[in-house]
Design an enzyme around this catalytic site. Structure first.
Site, PDB file in Angstrom:
ATOM      1  CB  THR A 170      -2.359  -3.409  -1.170  1.00 56.55           C
ATOM      2  OG1 THR A 170      -4.024  -3.586  -1.034  1.00 56.55           O
ATOM      3  CG2 THR A 170      -1.745  -4.185  -1.413  1.00 56.55           C
ATOM      4  CG  ASP A 171      -8.051  -3.011   3.153  1.00 57.41           C
ATOM      5  OD1 ASP A 171      -8.100  -1.488   2.884  1.00 57.41           O
ATOM      6  OD2 ASP A 171      -9.053  -3.319   3.724  1.00 57.41           O
ATOM      7  NE  ARG A 218     -14.420  20.435  12.143  1.00 58.02           N
ATOM      8  CZ  ARG A 218     -14.658  20.543  10.958  1.00 58.02           C
ATOM      9  NH1 ARG A 218     -15.405  19.499  10.528  1.00 58.02           N
ATOM     10  NH2 ARG A 218     -15.034  21.589  11.068  1.00 58.02           N
ATOM     11  CD  GLN A 260     -18.335  26.571   6.028  1.00 56.66           C
ATOM     12  OE1 GLN A 260     -18.472  25.985   7.245  1.00 56.66           O
ATOM     13  NE2 GLN A 260     -19.258  26.414   5.147  1.00 56.66           N
ATOM     14  CG  HIS A 295     -12.660  16.695   4.839  1.00 52.40           C
ATOM     15  ND1 HIS A 295     -13.192  17.487   5.447  1.00 52.40           N
ATOM     16  CD2 HIS A 295     -12.917  17.025   3.650  1.00 52.40           C
ATOM     17  CE1 HIS A 295     -14.464  17.686   4.756  1.00 52.40           C
ATOM     18  NE2 HIS A 295     -13.476  17.838   3.609  1.00 52.40           N
ATOM     19  CE  LYS A 310      -4.125  -0.387   0.692  1.00 53.79           C
ATOM     20  NZ  LYS A 310      -5.138  -0.293  -0.173  1.00 53.79           N
TER      21      LYS A 310
HETATM   22  O1  LIG Z   1     -16.341  23.243   8.500  1.00 50.18           O
HETATM   23  C1  LIG Z   1     -16.958  22.809   7.617  1.00 50.18           C
HETATM   24  N1  LIG Z   1     -17.616  23.678   6.904  1.00 50.18           N
HETATM   25  C2  LIG Z   1     -18.298  22.979   5.993  1.00 50.18           C
HETATM   26  O2  LIG Z   1     -19.796  23.376   5.326  1.00 50.18           O
HETATM   27  C3  LIG Z   1     -18.585  21.171   6.324  1.00 50.18           C
HETATM   28  N2  LIG Z   1     -18.631  20.538   5.286  1.00 50.18           N
HETATM   29  C4  LIG Z   1     -18.333  19.091   5.974  1.00 50.18           C
HETATM   30  O3  LIG Z   1     -18.886  17.913   5.581  1.00 50.18           O
HETATM   31  N3  LIG Z   1     -17.719  19.310   6.926  1.00 50.18           N
HETATM   32  C5  LIG Z   1     -17.507  20.307   7.169  1.00 50.18           C
HETATM   33  N4  LIG Z   1     -17.035  21.189   8.166  1.00 50.18           N
END
Ligand SMILES: O=c1[nH]c(=O)c2[nH]c(=O)[nH]c2[nH]1
Length: 306
Positions: A57-58, A174, A222, A250, A12
Site C-alpha cells: 500500500t506504501d 511553502r 502568527q 500543513h 491505500k
Molecule cells: O507559521 C508557522 N508558525 C509556527 O509556529 C510553526 N511551527 C511549525 O512547525 N511550523 C510553523 N509555521
C-alpha cells in the site's frame, strides 16, 4: 468442510495530494483524496503471510504522488491512468479500483480581482453571533468558523531557534493553509447597538479577513493572524477586538527523489504536496484596540479560544 478466502481487496485509502501548477504566475491548484484497491490473487498473503504478491500500500501511495507530479487533469482521467497502471503492474493483479474525491477551490478576490495564488474552499463556512445582556450592558460578538483558505506561495517560515529536537527545515516558499475561526466584538457606541446593518458589517469584516490573508506575504501564520485582525480594526471602527483561531493545515512537499523525480518548486512540472490532517499547529490570538474597555462577560461561555 474447508475454510477458504472469499472476495478481498486491499490498497491505500485517502491519499491527500495537492498538486500546484506554477508554470505561470497564476497558479492552478488540484486537491484530491485518492483511494486505491487491488484485486487479484493475494491468497498466500492471507493464508500464509507470504507477501510475494503484495504490491505494498506504501507503493500504491507513492504511485499516486508520482502520477500527480506528471499532471492530474480531471479526476476521471487521473483515475484511469492510475487504475490501468496498478491493474497492469503484475500478472496476478487482475483489477484495480481507484476512487478520487476532488475538492474545489475558488480564487480569493482582492480589490475585486481574483488573486493569482490565494484560494478559498467554498462550503462548510458558518456565520456565528453571540449576544450577551448583562444588567444594562449589551454585547454583540459576530464571527465565522471554517473559512478554509490556502496560498500556494507567498509564505515563508524560517529564523526559529533549533534545539536537539528540531528537525523542521527552514523554507522560503511553502503552502499556507488554514480554516479560520474568528469572532469580533462590536463597540457599544453609546449603547446604540440596535439598528446597525449587521449583515453589511459582517460582510465587510469577512472580506477584509480574506483580503488580508491573500495579500499578506507571510513569514509565519502568527503574522498572518495578526495582520488579519489588524486589518479588521483598521477598516471597521465598529469593531473593538478580534479573536482568531487558525489551525496550520500543513502541506508537506512530497519527496519523490527515491524514484528519480524532482519535486522542488519550479515551473516545469506540477509541485506535489501531501496535505496532512494531524497533528496541526494551532495559532490563536486576540487583536484589539488598547483604548476600548475589555468586556470579558461578552466571551463567557464561548468555548475554546474564540
Ligand atoms: O507559521 C508557522 N508558525 C509556527 O509556529 C510553526 N511551527 C511549525 O512547525 N511550523 C510553523 N509555521
Amino acid at each position: 468442510m474447508a475454510i477458504v478466502l472469499g472476495p478481498n481487496q486491499y490498497g491505500k485509502a485517502e491519499v491527500r495530494v495537492v498538486a500546484v501548477d506554477r508554470s505561470s504566475p497564476r497558479h492552478e491548484l488540484v486537491d484530491l483524496n485518492v483511494s486505491t484497491s487491488l484485486r487479484g490473487d493475494f491468497t498466500a498473503a492471507h493464508t500464509r503471510g507470504d507477501n510475494a504478491h503484495v504490491l505494498t500500500t506504501d507503493t500504491q501511495k507513492n504511485t499516486v504522488f508520482a502520477f500527480a507530479r506528471d499532471g492530474v487533469g480531471s479526476p476521471e482521467a487521473f483515475g484511469l491512468r492510475l487504475a490501468r497502471h496498478l491493474a497492469g503492474s503484475y500478472d496476478w493483479i487482475t483489477g484495480a479500483r481507484v476512487a478520487v474525491e476532488s475538492y474545489g477551490w475558488e480564487r480569493i478576490a482582492v480589490g475585486g480581482q481574483p488573486h493569482d495564488h490565494a484560494f478559498r474552499r467554498p462550503g462548510g463556512e458558518v456565520r456565528t453571533a453571540v449576544v450577551t445582556v448583562d444588567g444594562d450592558d449589551v454585547h454583540v460578538l459576530a464571527g465565522l468558523s471554517d473559512l478554509v483558505v490556502l496560498k500556494t506561495t507567498g509564505s515563508e517560515f524560517w529564523g526559529f531557534p533549533r534545539d536537539r529536537y528540531t528537525t523542521l527545515a527552514e523554507t522560503r516558499d511553502r503552502v499556507l493553509a488554514t480554516a479560520v475561526t474568528a469572532r469580533w466584538r462590536y463597540t457599544p457606541a453609546d449603547g446604540a447597538l440596535d439598528g446597525r446593518d449587521w449583515s453589511g458589517l459582517y460582510a465587510g469584516v469577512r472580506t477584509v479577513l480574506l483580503e488580508a490573508f491573500a495579500a499578506t506575504h507571510s513569514l509565519a501564520l502568527q503574522q498572518t493572524l495578526y495582520r488579519m485582525g489588524e486589518a479588521v480594526l483598521e477598516s471597521s471602527p465598529d469593531v473593538a477586538e478580534v479573536r482568531l483561531s487558525m489551525p496550520n493545515r500543513h502541506h508537506f512537499l512530497q519527496d519523490l527523489s527515491a524514484y528519480g523525480l524532482d519535486n522542488t518548486p519550479g515551473s516545469d512540472h506540477p509541485v506535489v504536496y501531501h496535505a496532512d490532517d494531524r497533528p496541526y499547529g494551532l495559532i490563536e490570538g486576540t487583536v484589539l484596540r488598547d483604548d476600548v474597555p475589555p468586556a470579558e462577560v461578552a466571551w463567557l461561555g464561548t468555548p475554546g479560544f474564540c
